[in-house]
Design a protein around this motif. Sequence first.
Motif, mmCIF file in Angstrom:
data_model
loop_
_atom_site.group_PDB
_atom_site.id
_atom_site.type_symbol
_atom_site.label_atom_id
_atom_site.label_comp_id
_atom_site.label_asym_id
_atom_site.label_seq_id
_atom_site.Cartn_x
_atom_site.Cartn_y
_atom_site.Cartn_z
ATOM 1 N N ASN A 284 38.723 46.652 23.772
ATOM 2 C CA ASN A 284 39.954 46.183 23.124
ATOM 3 C C ASN A 284 41.083 46.104 24.134
ATOM 4 N N PRO A 285 42.094 45.273 23.829
ATOM 5 C CA PRO A 285 43.266 45.247 24.711
ATOM 6 C C PRO A 285 43.953 46.609 24.728
ATOM 7 N N PRO A 286 44.729 46.916 25.766
ATOM 8 C CA PRO A 286 45.388 48.225 25.848
ATOM 9 C C PRO A 286 46.480 48.394 24.800
ATOM 10 N N ASP A 287 46.812 49.640 24.537
ATOM 11 C CA ASP A 287 47.900 49.978 23.626
ATOM 12 C C ASP A 287 49.225 49.621 24.323
ATOM 13 N N LEU A 288 49.975 48.707 23.705
ATOM 14 C CA LEU A 288 51.187 48.205 24.368
ATOM 15 C C LEU A 288 52.360 49.175 24.287
ATOM 16 N N THR A 289 52.155 50.323 23.628
ATOM 17 C CA THR A 289 53.215 51.338 23.648
ATOM 18 C C THR A 289 53.077 52.234 24.892
ATOM 19 N N LEU A 290 51.941 52.170 25.559
ATOM 20 C CA LEU A 290 51.724 53.033 26.718
ATOM 21 C C LEU A 290 52.105 52.317 28.006
ATOM 22 N N THR A 291 52.591 53.085 28.979
ATOM 23 C CA THR A 291 52.917 52.495 30.282
ATOM 24 C C THR A 291 51.613 52.109 30.973
ATOM 25 N N GLN A 292 51.602 50.907 31.520
ATOM 26 C CA GLN A 292 50.379 50.407 32.151
ATOM 27 C C GLN A 292 50.509 50.489 33.666
ATOM 28 N N THR A 293 49.453 51.010 34.301
ATOM 29 C CA THR A 293 49.381 50.832 35.757
ATOM 30 C C THR A 293 48.141 49.989 36.005
ATOM 31 N N GLY A 294 48.187 49.200 37.022
ATOM 32 C CA GLY A 294 47.027 48.369 37.345
ATOM 33 C C GLY A 294 46.925 47.162 36.436
ATOM 34 N N CYS A 295 45.853 46.409 36.629
ATOM 35 C CA CYS A 295 45.615 45.200 35.840
ATOM 36 C C CYS A 295 45.306 45.596 34.402
ATOM 37 N N ARG A 296 45.936 44.927 33.451
ATOM 38 C CA ARG A 296 45.750 45.290 32.039
ATOM 39 C C ARG A 296 44.343 44.986 31.529
ATOM 40 N N PHE A 297 43.649 44.097 32.229
ATOM 41 C CA PHE A 297 42.301 43.726 31.786
ATOM 42 C C PHE A 297 41.229 44.609 32.454
ATOM 43 N N ALA A 298 41.674 45.492 33.361
ATOM 44 C CA ALA A 298 40.719 46.212 34.219
ATOM 45 C C ALA A 298 39.579 46.881 33.445
ATOM 46 N N ASP A 299 39.896 47.576 32.333
ATOM 47 C CA ASP A 299 38.811 48.337 31.715
ATOM 48 C C ASP A 299 37.842 47.482 30.887
ATOM 49 N N ARG A 300 38.098 46.168 30.781
ATOM 50 C CA ARG A 300 37.132 45.283 30.112
ATOM 51 C C ARG A 300 36.518 44.285 31.094
ATOM 52 N N CYS A 301 36.997 44.333 32.322
ATOM 53 C CA CYS A 301 36.624 43.292 33.290
ATOM 54 C C CYS A 301 35.308 43.651 33.974
ATOM 55 N N PRO A 302 34.318 42.739 33.946
ATOM 56 C CA PRO A 302 33.044 43.045 34.616
ATOM 57 C C PRO A 302 33.157 43.043 36.137
ATOM 58 N N PHE A 303 34.276 42.546 36.657
ATOM 59 C CA PHE A 303 34.401 42.408 38.111
ATOM 60 C C PHE A 303 35.428 43.382 38.689
ATOM 61 N N VAL A 304 35.744 44.420 37.940
ATOM 62 C CA VAL A 304 36.830 45.327 38.333
ATOM 63 C C VAL A 304 36.546 46.042 39.673
ATOM 64 N N LEU A 305 37.589 46.173 40.476
ATOM 65 C CA LEU A 305 37.516 46.942 41.724
ATOM 66 C C LEU A 305 38.508 48.103 41.615
ATOM 67 N N ASP A 306 38.425 49.043 42.532
ATOM 68 C CA ASP A 306 39.347 50.193 42.496
ATOM 69 C C ASP A 306 40.804 49.738 42.523
ATOM 70 N N GLU A 307 41.088 48.741 43.378
ATOM 71 C CA GLU A 307 42.487 48.317 43.526
ATOM 72 C C GLU A 307 43.048 47.733 42.225
ATOM 73 N N CYS A 308 42.158 47.178 41.379
ATOM 74 C CA CYS A 308 42.614 46.592 40.107
ATOM 75 C C CYS A 308 43.218 47.679 39.223
ATOM 76 N N GLU A 309 42.662 48.890 39.337
ATOM 77 C CA GLU A 309 43.160 49.989 38.505
ATOM 78 C C GLU A 309 44.404 50.635 39.099
ATOM 79 N N ARG A 310 44.594 50.435 40.377
ATOM 80 C CA ARG A 310 45.750 51.053 41.064
ATOM 81 C C ARG A 310 47.022 50.245 40.908
ATOM 82 N N GLU A 311 46.908 48.924 41.030
ATOM 83 C CA GLU A 311 48.118 48.089 41.089
ATOM 84 C C GLU A 311 47.929 46.795 40.303
ATOM 85 N N ALA A 312 48.983 46.406 39.579
ATOM 86 C CA ALA A 312 48.893 45.168 38.780
ATOM 87 C C ALA A 312 49.037 43.947 39.684
ATOM 88 N N PRO A 313 48.140 42.979 39.553
ATOM 89 C CA PRO A 313 48.294 41.754 40.354
ATOM 90 C C PRO A 313 49.407 40.883 39.780
#
Length: 348
Positions: A284-313
Motif C-alpha cells: 500500500n502507499p505510505p501513510d501521508l501523516t508520517l514524515t517520509q525519508t527516501g523514495c515514497r515508492f521504495a517499499d513496493r518497488c521491485p528495483f529498490v536500492l539502499d540509496e532509495c531508502e536513504r534519500e528521496a529522488p
Amino acid sequence: MKKFCSQNCGTSPLSILSIQDLHVYYETGRGTTRAVDGVTFDVPEGHVVGLVGESGCGKTTAARAITRVIPKSASIVSGRIIYDGKDLLQLSNRDMAALRWREIAFIPQSAMNSLDPVYRVGSQIIEILRDRGGFDRQRARRRAVELFEMVGLDDKRLRDYPHQFSGGMRQRAAIAFALALEPRLIIADEPVTALDVIVQRQILDTFKDLQERLGLSVILVTHDISVVAFSCDEVVVMYAGQVAEAGPTAAVLAEPVHPYTMGLYNAFPDLQRSAGTLVPIDGNPPDLTLTQTGCRFADRCPFVLDECEREAPSLIQANEGHTAACWRRGEAAALRRQAEEVTTWQRS
Ligand SMILES: Nc1ncnc2c1ncn2[C@@H]1O[C@H](COP(=O)(O)OP(=O)(O)OP(=O)(O)O)[C@@H](O)[C@H]1O
Ligand SMILES: [Mg+2]
C-alpha cells in the motif's frame, strides 16, 4: 492500445496553467496529512493532461486546490498556481469566484450523483446559466438546448428528473453543466469511473470531440491508466502526494521510467481489449501523516536500492519533456524489460 495526441505534440504550446511546488495539507485528529506535497506540472493550452495514480495519492486534493474550493480541514500551505499569467493563490476570493465556471470549470468526482433529485435537469442547468452567467430566461433555455445537443443528449430530456437518466446520461449532463459558461479550462475528476467500459468510451469520445472543437484545455483525473492512454496528450503520474513521472502520454506509456508507472501499466486492463494478465502492485502507499525519508515508492518497488531508502529522488528530466523521480532512471530500459515479467512483482 490507441494512443493519440490531438494537438501538435512536436511543438510546445504555452501553458494555460502552471502548478509549481504545491503543498496542500489536511489537519486531522491523527495529525497532518500531506496530501499534496510538492507537486509541479503544466497544462499546455488546448491539451488534455491526465492526472493518474491510485486511490488516496492526492489527485482530487491537487485538482480542487486549483479552484480553491477545498474542505475546511485543508489548507494550501505553499506553492504557485499560475493561470493565464496570474497566481490564483494570490487572488482575492471575489476575483477567484469570478473565474470559476467562466474560466475554469470543475466536474467533481461524484458529479453524476450530484444533480438535485427533486428538480428537472433542465431547470438546474437554466439556474446555473441565470445565476452565474446572467442569462435571461429565454437565452438560458436556448443555451440549455444547445448544451444538451453538444454533449449528445436529446433536448427533450431537459424535462426529465435526474432519476430518469442513466449513469452515462448524468455524466453527459455534468459535462454540459461544466461547458455552460464557455470555460477555457475544465478539470474533470474521475468522469468515467462509475461507468461500464462501453459507456466510458462513448463519454471519453464525446469529451475529446468537444475538447478539440472548442479548443479546451483539460485536466482529466483518473486512477485508470488506460483512460489516460485513450484520452490524454500528457500524463502526470502521482504517487503519495508527489509526481513520480510526467511527460507526453505516448512517451511515458511506451517507455516509462518510474517503476510505479511500469507497475500501474501492468495493473489495468486496456479500454480496447479484455483484461489479459493483470499484475497488481503489492503493498500500500505510505501513510501521508508520517514524515517520509527516501523514495515514497521504495517499499513496493521491485528495483529498490539502499540509496532509495536513504534519500528521496527529485523529479528531473529523463528524456526530452519527460521527467521522473527515480534514482535508477538511467537504467530504465533494462528495468522495463524486467517489469514485464510477472515474477518481478511477486513478493517472495
Ligand atoms: N476532507 C479530508 N480530510 C482529511 N483528509 C483527507 C480529506 N480528503 C482527502 N484526505 C486525505 O488526503 C489524501 C489524498 O486524498 P485525495 O482524495 O486527494 O486522493 P485521490 O487521489 O483523489 O483518491 P481517489 O482515487 O480515491 O479519489 C488521502 O490520504 C486522504 O485520506
Ligand atoms: Mg479523488
